[in-house]
Design a protein around this motif. Structure first.
Motif, mmCIF file in Angstrom:
data_model
loop_
_atom_site.group_PDB
_atom_site.id
_atom_site.type_symbol
_atom_site.label_atom_id
_atom_site.label_comp_id
_atom_site.label_asym_id
_atom_site.label_seq_id
_atom_site.Cartn_x
_atom_site.Cartn_y
_atom_site.Cartn_z
ATOM 1 N N ALA A 1 0.893 -1.282 -0.004
ATOM 2 C CA ALA A 1 -0.052 -0.005 0.028
ATOM 3 C C ALA A 1 0.872 1.330 -0.057
ATOM 4 C CB ALA A 1 -0.940 0.045 1.313
ATOM 5 N N PRO A 2 0.392 2.209 -0.536
ATOM 6 C CA PRO A 2 1.154 3.586 -0.563
ATOM 7 C C PRO A 2 1.322 3.988 0.938
ATOM 8 C CG PRO A 2 -0.644 3.503 -2.271
ATOM 9 C CD PRO A 2 -0.733 2.524 -1.271
ATOM 10 N N ALA A 3 2.820 4.634 1.120
ATOM 11 C CA ALA A 3 2.626 5.017 2.636
ATOM 12 C C ALA A 3 3.095 6.535 2.511
ATOM 13 C CB ALA A 3 3.866 4.399 3.165
ATOM 14 N N PHE A 4 2.518 7.189 3.603
ATOM 15 C CA PHE A 4 3.097 8.563 3.650
ATOM 16 C C PHE A 4 3.748 8.786 4.747
ATOM 17 C CE2 PHE A 4 0.369 10.495 0.228
ATOM 18 C CZ PHE A 4 -0.618 9.036 -0.229
ATOM 19 N N VAL A 5 4.897 9.066 4.612
ATOM 20 C CA VAL A 5 6.067 9.126 5.890
ATOM 21 C C VAL A 5 6.070 10.440 6.173
ATOM 22 C CG1 VAL A 5 8.220 8.461 6.613
ATOM 23 C CG2 VAL A 5 6.967 6.941 5.306
ATOM 24 N N GLU A 6 5.812 10.880 7.470
ATOM 25 C CA GLU A 6 6.070 12.325 7.809
ATOM 26 C C GLU A 6 7.389 12.498 8.879
ATOM 27 O OE1 GLU A 6 2.325 13.837 9.156
ATOM 28 O OE2 GLU A 6 1.370 13.900 7.158
ATOM 29 N N ASP A 7 7.487 11.188 9.437
ATOM 30 C CA ASP A 7 8.904 11.463 10.516
ATOM 31 C C ASP A 7 9.783 10.415 10.354
ATOM 32 O OD1 ASP A 7 7.569 9.367 11.938
ATOM 33 O OD2 ASP A 7 5.995 10.687 12.653
ATOM 34 N N ALA A 8 11.068 10.814 10.552
ATOM 35 C CA ALA A 8 12.101 9.886 10.336
ATOM 36 C C ALA A 8 11.580 8.426 11.047
ATOM 37 C CB ALA A 8 13.405 10.430 10.989
ATOM 38 N N ALA A 9 11.051 8.412 12.293
ATOM 39 C CA ALA A 9 10.908 7.325 13.260
ATOM 40 C C ALA A 9 9.937 6.026 12.138
ATOM 41 C CB ALA A 9 10.071 7.465 14.269
ATOM 42 N N SER A 10 8.953 6.666 11.260
ATOM 43 C CA SER A 10 8.240 5.891 10.507
ATOM 44 C C SER A 10 8.956 5.282 9.372
ATOM 45 C CB SER A 10 6.983 6.256 10.001
ATOM 46 O OG SER A 10 6.442 7.332 10.982
ATOM 47 N N VAL A 11 10.124 5.593 8.998
ATOM 48 C CA VAL A 11 10.756 5.107 7.814
ATOM 49 C C VAL A 11 10.927 3.566 7.736
ATOM 50 C CG1 VAL A 11 11.844 7.257 7.191
ATOM 51 C CG2 VAL A 11 13.203 5.656 8.388
ATOM 52 N N ILE A 12 10.860 2.901 8.814
ATOM 53 C CA ILE A 12 11.109 1.570 9.133
ATOM 54 C C ILE A 12 10.149 0.817 8.294
ATOM 55 C CG2 ILE A 12 9.786 1.285 11.447
ATOM 56 C CD1 ILE A 12 13.088 -0.500 10.593
ATOM 57 N N GLU A 13 8.800 1.412 7.980
ATOM 58 C CA GLU A 13 7.745 0.661 7.472
ATOM 59 C C GLU A 13 8.044 0.816 5.867
ATOM 60 O OE1 GLU A 13 4.252 3.925 6.908
ATOM 61 O OE2 GLU A 13 4.188 2.666 8.788
ATOM 62 N N LEU A 14 8.943 1.440 5.357
ATOM 63 C CA LEU A 14 9.219 1.536 3.949
ATOM 64 C C LEU A 14 9.700 0.258 3.364
ATOM 65 C CD1 LEU A 14 10.793 5.195 3.293
ATOM 66 C CD2 LEU A 14 8.263 4.526 2.882
ATOM 67 N N ILE A 15 9.227 -0.221 2.066
ATOM 68 C CA ILE A 15 9.684 -1.339 1.687
ATOM 69 C C ILE A 15 9.799 -0.980 0.106
ATOM 70 C CG2 ILE A 15 8.594 -2.965 2.791
ATOM 71 C CD1 ILE A 15 6.430 -3.351 1.175
ATOM 72 N N PHE A 16 10.404 -1.817 -0.661
ATOM 73 C CA PHE A 16 10.427 -1.713 -2.061
ATOM 74 C C PHE A 16 10.641 -3.164 -2.574
ATOM 75 C CE2 PHE A 16 12.062 -0.810 -6.418
ATOM 76 C CZ PHE A 16 11.061 -0.139 -6.856
ATOM 77 N N SER A 17 9.405 -3.575 -3.282
ATOM 78 C CA SER A 17 9.388 -4.987 -3.707
ATOM 79 C C SER A 17 8.865 -5.244 -5.051
ATOM 80 C CB SER A 17 8.672 -5.852 -2.584
ATOM 81 O OG SER A 17 7.221 -5.728 -2.903
ATOM 82 N N PRO A 18 8.793 -6.507 -5.708
ATOM 83 C CA PRO A 18 8.181 -6.565 -6.876
ATOM 84 C C PRO A 18 6.607 -6.324 -6.904
ATOM 85 C CG PRO A 18 9.638 -8.482 -6.484
ATOM 86 C CD PRO A 18 9.642 -7.603 -5.117
#
Lengths: 281, 326, 143, 335
Positions: free
Chosen positions: B35-52
């Motif tokens: 799902a698209p993620a809207f990251v507003e703070d540095a703490a949430s970058v942990i949820e970012l992924i990049f996959s096929p």
């Protein structure tokens, strides 16, 4: 609106029409009479109710009925020229036909208000749903303890129903206060915004019902000021307006919170409305 | 894909004062969805992924912000938006720049070279789907599906999205940060879908599209998901005059689909989103790709590559082809 | 197709060249088919592809757009834009199954009354060959 | 009654003359369509892409026709009976749910007439889809609500149970193909559909949600869940309980009709006033309204949740907005 199909409108012929205001968004009032005598007799609306009026081939629009049933066997609609349907309506003249179905929605509980003082606070086209109350109270004046009308618009030219106010201010059993936003020549009434005028008049909340209708921003400040004056939530009524298509609670779009404006409204007591944030969106 | 580097860069970017948020990817709610993620703070970058699974085009969100009237005294948030962009996302960004839909200084592009994305429906069709979360990974040449405790090898061409089979620009065409190395470009497959239709005669094509367009439910997801469909006042919502009736029937659906495709001719960057989201499975990509090819071959223009190019439909060359003119 | 089928053609003509050209054809008493309904627009560049589609939806069997010759546009470059856009529209319509004989574009200058006649004849003839347009025309409302 | 699957083609054959509609493959998805002579009907499908609500509430329908300048109005004739074969219990339940709205004070003649003309033959779900959550919202894979006849697939035969007189009539018409059911069949059925219910993994705990939702009006939750929404109508058009519509006039020459078509609360112009004011100006408000309407307002008005847990909006959302997930978050906020 036949017995088995509420979507089929009646036809009504325009008996008379006139412009209330000028400009791009001018307001035109139509006095219409149903073509079918049976409908004319059975039609029974209450102050505050609305009707779906329209032009075949263009569409329909929910417009408040701006006359009181006590005035006679006709209907009045004051329509501001805005979109597709109202533009088409504005092209109609006396003798033309429009479609009408209704009456829809709840109404002002004028019967419950008997014995009380009525205060109407209107702004611009917002006077249209208030006019039936004023007319109704005028014709049943002995049943009510008082009638005060506050009505304002941007300029003198933007006031609706101008012709009626002179006569009203001559009566001593009601008071009529007019105001416009900016001073202009030839204007001998008040100048200032409606909410401020309300404060200046300082009406007593005792045994009084306040009804307000107008642009959202005006309503917001009027409600604030009524509170300042000591009006309780139960004493304050207002009407809502949302986009509507069916008028009978089916098409879904007009809800403010869990209230369908077309069926549960358009008249709401502030004691109900204050818990519905969407009503002031 | 180096997730460490991605998250580090993202943290650095969102920590900046002039950045509103970063649009990226996070795990979805079931299966291998993301799902698209809207990251507003540095703490949430942990949820970012990049996959096929990150097939969708995030550039859509750049123009999807609704502008509501602001209370007096408040100013619009003019901070930048950062965006994780694959090849096709970055082309959409470029095309938006060309059309001045966005300004270069308002966007930070975090380029993510893309080795090819999967088509979720192909994956579900061939390998089933689960409510439980799973993950698809690149493993060099092919994909690996990690589901439960199992790792399933999936041949690339089994589940590769069509837009990726035809892709000519897997690497971001612009970027402010580049995550990892640029991928090696592959030879785009032949566009058999368009080819088959071209081989038919005009009536045959008419019948084919009548079958397709009749199914359209006019949910406008193709319009809304398209990064380049961002008109504030869309012709489809207009009532006065009503060019295209709201009634859903073959005639109006066709008129809608033609105008949609026409408005994208010379602008479509072939991200395939319209086709992916269509709940009626109408192969909209075929029309778009056909038009893109005409534009490329007849007019020598390819949108979304050069930010300084002139918009195709708002420009001309004196020697444009005119063999069709009587 | 019935024997006496006559196609309906909607023609969008630019005010400065093609309309004047058609006018000239008329005043010079050049005979050309009467199947054509002319809509005058200020420039061929003003012809929105939606007009073409709408004409077909509402019952036209063919559409003609005509403007000034390249370089002669009253507004300098309107017809260049038209050429690019409508050329693509033609490709697009052909791809979704609209017979290419139904849509034509031409350059007719104010002095080319005879060319106008040829263009109309060609357009009508093509539309006649293609037959009544049944594609995505708005069909009779049916319940 | 039991219908042996060998008799199935004959059973279908009997119904074909009666305007039979069944799921058919169109494109890559199933959709209800008219079954023509000599066609085979297969019930091997999860659920149709577009719900069968369109058979009672078509996407576009003429309300009445008229000629401009004439006061004569012709209403459509809706007297065509129709049999829907293979309706999933959730979709049938949805029909019953929206019927409450179409009966609210004013009877909607179009929906009710069309609904009356329908015979719904249901097919209980042996194998619910991965995003199904009907048991959480009052349904079940073998719920008979809204159906006239319910079929249970028992492997080599269908167990047929009539729910209404219409269903009984249908059974009577085909009785030479049927055999009496026995205790074994009923037992198998009970076992099978208890298992089917157990296969459903997704759940919504709606206790407290209808009352609690309005209290979360300004909760940051709404911005979070709507951030990725693209504002298309996939979730609402494909929802079996979404019932909003728009009314438009269409004019061709002097012939005109007033018609209504599905509308979606996810569209910006849905609540846009002509003045330019919009009561739900952003996707946050619109998403909030969608969830509130289904899980709170409708409960308030009609005492039932306007969601049947068919999972379509989850399956088809282009950006993975998941109503189960939203409701989980709502529940979390409420606690």
């Amino acid at each position: 609106m036949t017995a088995d199909n509420p979507y089929i409108p009646y036809f009504a012929t325009i008996e008379d029409s006139w412009f209330e205001t000028g400009g791009d968004r001018c307001i035109k009032t139509f006095k219409v009479v149903f073509d079918d005598p049976a409908v004319r007799d059975s039609w029974n609306h209450k102050p505050g109710q609305c009707a779906m009026i329209g032009v075949l081939g263009e569409g329909e629009s929910m417009i408040s009925i701006s006359c009181s049933p006590t005035e006679g066997k006709f209907l009045r609609f004051s329509v501001m020229k805005m979109g597709k349907v109202t533009q088409a309506l504005h092209k109609l003249e006396a003798g033309d036909k429009m479609t009408v179905r209704g009456p829809y929605g709840n109404s002002f509980p004028v019967d419950d208000w008997q014995g009380k003082k009525i205060l109407t606070i209107g702004g611009g086209i917002g006077q249209a749903p208030l006019r039936p109350i004023v007319e109704f109270v005028k014709s049943n004046r002995e049943k009510y303890a008082g009638l005060t009308m506050i009505y304002g618009a941007r300029s003198a030219g933007d006031l609706c129903f101008k012709g009626e106010f002179d006569q009203m201010s001559k009566r001593d059993d009601l008071s009529c206060h007019l105001t416009i936003d900016i001073e202009e020549e030839g204007w001998d009434h008040n100048v200032g915004f409606v909410p401020q005028m309300l404060l200046d008049l300082n009406p007593s909340p005792e045994n009084t019902i306040a009804v307000t209708c107008g642009p959202p921003i005006m309503i917001r400040f009027v409600l604030e000021n009524l509170k300042k004056l000591g009006f309780s939530d139960e004493q304050v009524y207002t009407t809502l307006e949302n986009r509507m298509k069916c008028g009978i609670g089916k098409c879904g779009r007009c809800n403010a919170g869990c209230m369908y404006v077309c069926k549960d409204g358009p008249v709401f007591s502030y004691s109900v409305l204050k818990d519905i944030p969407e009503a002031f969106a | 894909m180096d997730l460490e580097q991605l998250r580090k860069t993202a943290a650095e970017v969102v920590a900046r004062d002039d950045v509103k948020y970063l649009i990226g990817w996070k795990k979805g709610s079931y299966g291998s969805r993301v799902a698209p993620a809207f990251v507003e703070d540095a703490a949430s970058v942990i949820e970012l992924i990049f996959s096929p699974s990150c097939t969708a085009n995030l550039a859509t969100y750049l123009t999807l912000v609704e502008k509501t009237p602001l209370p007096r005294g408040q100013e619009t948030d003019k901070r930048k938006v950062a965006l994780m962009a694959k090849g096709c996302d970055s082309r959409a960004v470029v095309q938006l720049l060309v059309e001045k839909g966005i300004h270069r200084e308002d966007v930070i592009v975090i380029g993510c070279p893309c080795p090819g994305m999967i088509d979720q429906s192909l994956l579900a069709g061939k390998y089933g789907d689960t409510e439980e979360r799973s993950e698809v990974r690149w493993n060099g040449k092919d994909f690996t599906l990690v589901r439960g405790g199992d790792e399933i090898e999936i041949p690339r061409n089994d589940v590769l999205a069509e837009k990726c089979r035809l892709c000519r620009h897997p690497n971001p065409v612009i970027s402010d940060y580049l995550i990892g190395e640029a991928v090696k470009e592959w030879d785009p497959a032949e566009d058999s879908g368009v080819g088959e239709l071209e081989a038919k005669d005009v009536d045959g094509r008419g019948d084919y599209w009548e079958g397709q367009f009749s199914r359209c439910v006019r949910c406008y997801s193709c319009r809304n998901v398209c990064p380049l469909c961002y008109c504030q006042d869309c012709i489809l919502d207009r009532l006065n005059p009503t060019w295209i009736n709201r009634a859903v029937n073959f005639s109006e659906n066709t008129a809608f689909n033609i105008s949609r495709a026409f408005h994208l001719a010379g602008r479509c960057i072939e991200c395939g989103e319209c086709e992916r989201v269509c709940p009626a499975n109408i192969p909209l990509g075929k029309i778009n790709r056909k038009m893109a090819r005409e534009v490329r071959e007849k007019y020598g223009f390819e949108p979304g590559l050069d930010p300084d190019a002139e918009p195709f439909q708002a420009s001309f060359k004196p020697d444009d082809p005119e063999d069709f003119i009587l | 197709m019935s024997e006496n089928y006559e196609p309906n053609i909607v023609a969008f003509l630019c005010n400065w060249c093609s309309y004047a050209g058609a006018d000239l054809a008329g005043t010079s008493r050049v005979q050309y088919p009467a199947n054509i309904q002319v809509i005058r627009v200020m420039c061929s560049g003003r012809v929105n592809p939606l007009y073409v589609m709408n004409a077909l939806q509402q019952g036209a069997d063919g559409v003609l757009v005509s403007g000034c010759h390249p370089g002669d546009c009253h507004y300098m470059e309107g017809n260049f834009y038209a050429r690019r856009r409508l050329g693509m529209l033609k490709d697009l319509m052909e791809f979704v199954g609209v017979d290419p004989r139904r849509f034509h574009m031409s350059w007719v200058s104010a002095s080319e009354g005879n060319k106008w006649k040829e263009v109309v004849e060609k357009t009508v003839e093509d539309a006649r060959e293609a037959g009544p347009f049944e594609g995505f025309r708005r069909r009779q409302i049916d319940w | 009654m039991l219908l042996n699957k060998e008799k199935w083609p004959e059973f279908v054959e009997k119904l074909i003359g009666k305007n039979l509609w069944a799921p058919k493959l169109e494109g890559e998805a199933m959709r209800f369509a008219l079954v023509a002579e000599g066609e085979e009907v297969s019930l091997e499908y999860g659920n149709t892409r577009v719900p069968p609500k369109g058979t009672a509430f078509p996407q576009t329908e003429t309300m009445y026709r008229f000629q401009l300048g004439n006061t004569d109005m012709q209403e459509p004739k809706l007297e065509e009976e129709r049999i829907l074969l293979g309706v999933r219990p959730c979709d049938a339940r949805a029909m019953a749910i929206i019927e409450k709205l179409f009966r609210w004070d004013y009877d909607d003649p179009y929906f009710l007439k069309r609904r009356e003309m329908l015979t719904l033959v249901g097919l209980a779900c042996n194998d619910p889809g991965l995003n199904c959550f009907c048991p959480s919202v009052g349904g079940a894979p073998d719920s008979a609500e809204g159906l006239d006849l319910l079929m249970y697939d028992l492997g080599d035969s269908f167990l047929m149970e009539s729910v209404t007189t219409k269903g009984e009539a249908l059974l009577a018409e085909t009785k030479e193909l049927l055999t009496d059911s026995d205790a074994d069949a009923v037992k198998t059925k009970e076992k099978l559909f208890a298992d089917a219910g157990a296969k459903i993994k997704r759940t919504v705990d709606h206790i407290g949600i209808p009352e609690g939702l309005p209290g979360l009006w300004e909760d940051p939750l709404w911005r979070r869940v709507s951030a990725s929404c693209i504002g298309c109508a996939t979730c609402t058009y494909l929802c079996p309980t979404c019932h909003c519509f728009d009314i438009q006039d269409e004019v061709e020459g002097f012939e005109a009709r007033r018609c209504r078509m599905w509308d979606s609360c996810m569209f910006e112009e849905y609540t846009l006033h002509t003045s330019g004011h919009n009561t739900r100006p952003t996707r946050r408000e619109r998403t909030r309204n969608r969830i509130n309407h289904k899980y709170s307002y409708y409960v308030d008005k009609f005492d039932v949740i306007a969601c049947v847990g068919c999972g379509r909006c989850i399956n088809l959302c282009p950006v993975n907005i998941d109503i189960v997930e939203i409701l989980r978050q709502v529940k979390e906020e409420l606690q």
